[in-house]
Scaffold this active site. Structure first.
Site, short mmCIF file in Angstrom:
data_model
loop_
_atom_site.label_atom_id
_atom_site.label_comp_id
_atom_site.label_asym_id
_atom_site.label_seq_id
_atom_site.Cartn_x
_atom_site.Cartn_y
_atom_site.Cartn_z
N CYS A 162 0.87 -1.18 0.00
CA CYS A 162 0.00 0.00 0.00
C CYS A 162 0.90 1.22 0.00
O CYS A 162 1.40 1.63 1.05
CB CYS A 162 -0.93 0.00 1.21
SG CYS A 162 -1.98 1.48 1.29
N CYS A 173 -4.94 4.94 -4.88
CA CYS A 173 -4.27 3.67 -4.61
C CYS A 173 -2.86 3.79 -5.18
O CYS A 173 -2.68 3.83 -6.40
CB CYS A 173 -5.02 2.50 -5.24
SG CYS A 173 -4.19 0.89 -5.00
#
Length: 293
Positions: free
Chosen positions: A76, A224
Site C-alpha cells: 500500500c 491507490c
C-alpha cells in the site's frame, strides 16, 4: 479487553489510512477488529498499516497491512507515506527501510513535506502476478466486462507491484465507467487466484495518466498508490508513455518514476486527521482528547 493500541487516522490523497502502533507487542490487529473499525464512519478506512518491531537487521520496522474487509494486503504505497510521516514526526528520522510481506521497502521524507517510497521492481510474469493460466505477453490479456459483442472494458495490462493489478485502458470521462459494478466482478474473476486491484486508466499525454481504482478488499478508493505505479509501468511498457509520469487520481496527483534499475519510485503527500486508541482484538476505540480532525 486487550491493552489499547495508539493509532493515527490519516490519508494519502484521500486514501483512508489507519496507522497503528503495535511496537513492543506480540499480538496483531485481528480481522474482526479491522471490520469493526471500518464499520464506524469516523474510522472507516482503506488500509490499516500496523507498525511492529523490526524482525530483520537493517530495518526500522515490520509493517503488516490489512484491508477494510480484514484481509491481508501485501502493498500500500499511500499507506507507507502515512507511516513515514508519522514516524518522521516522532523520531526526526527522514529515511526508512521497512520489511513487509512483499519484501524490503525504502522510503524518505523530502523537503516540502512530500514523501517518496521505493515500491520495488514490478513483475510481469503470469505466475508472479499471479494469473490462473499462462499468458506469454501480459501487456494485454484476454479479459473483458460487459456484453460479449461490445465489451465496456477489455484487454487489460496486468502486473504485480507486490500485489496483483489489472489496468484497463479507456478514453473519455473515467466517471462514465461503472466501476462499482464491474470492479467486484473483475476483482474476483477466476483468472486472478489471489483477486486483483482493478484500474481504469486514460492516457492524457506522454507524461500524464488519469486513473480510478477498485481496490482489492477495500472497494472504490480516492487513491491507490500501487495502482498508480502499476498503471505507470504498464503505460510505459505498452509504449503509451515514457518512464516518468504524473498520475492523477480522484484524490490528487502522484509522481511516478520507473527508474533505469527498474525500481518504481512514488512521490506524494500524506495528511494527519486525528488520533486515538483501539482494541486490536475487537476494534472498540476512543478518540484522543487533543485529537481534533
Amino acid at each position: 479487553m486487550a491493552e489499547l493500541v495508539q493509532f493515527a487516522k490519516m490519508n494519502g490523497l484521500g486514501n483512508a489510512i489507519i496507522v497503528a502502533d503495535m511496537r513492543g507487542r506480540a499480538d496483531h490487529v485481528e480481522a474482526e477488529a479491522a471490520r469493526a473499525l471500518n464499520g464506524d464512519a469516523a474510522t472507516r478506512f482503506d488500509q490499516i498499516m500496523a507498525i511492529h518491531d523490526p524482525r530483520r537487521e537493517g530495518t526500522q520496522n515490520y509493517i503488516e497491512i490489512l484491508n477494510s474487509d480484514g484481509s491481508v494486503a501485501e502493498a500500500c504505497g499511500n499507506g507507507m507515506r502515512c507511516v513515514v510521516q508519522a514516524l518522521a514526526a516522532e523520531t526526526g528520522r527522514r529515511s526508512f527501510t521497512f520489511e513487509t510481506t512483499a519484501g524490503l521497502l525504502e522510503a524518505e521524507e523530502r523537503e516540502g513535506g512530500l514523501i517518496s517510497v521505493d515500491m520495488g521492481i514490478p513483475r510481469f510474469g503470469w505466475q508472479d502476478i499471479p494469473l490462473a493460466e499462462e499468458f506469454h505477453d501480459t501487456r494485454m490479456i484476454e479479459l473483458q466486462a460487459g456484453p460479449v459483442d461490445a465489451p465496456v472494458l477489455h484487454s487489460p495490462s496486468v502486473a504485480s507491484m507486490g500485489n496483483p493489478h489489472a489496468v484497463f485502458w479507456v478514453e473519455g470521462d473515467l466517471g462514465a465507467y461503472d466501476l462499482e459494478r464491474f470492479g467486484p466482478m473483475l476483482e474476483n474473476h477466476p483468472i486472478f487466484p489471489e483477486r486483483a486491484n482493478i484500474t481504469i486508466a486514460r492516457v492524457d499525454s506522454r507524461a500524464a495518466l488519469a486513473i480510478r481504482t477498485w481496490e482489492r478488499g477495500a472497494g472504490l478508493t480516492l487513491a491507490c498508490g500501487s495502482a498508480a505505479c502499476a498503471a505507470a509501468v504498464s503505460a510505459s511498457r505498452t509504449g503509451r508513455t515514457g518512464r516518468e509520469v504524473t498520475v492523477t487520481v480522484p484524490g490528487g496527483r502522484l509522481d511516478i518514476l520507473w527508474r533505469g534499475d527498474d525500481h518504481v519510485i512514488m512521490t506524494g503527500p500524506a495528511e494527519w486527521e486525528f488520533s486515538g486508541r483501539f482494541d486490536p482484538a475487537t476494534g472498540a476505540w476512543e478518540r484522543d482528547k487533543e485529537g481534533a480532525a
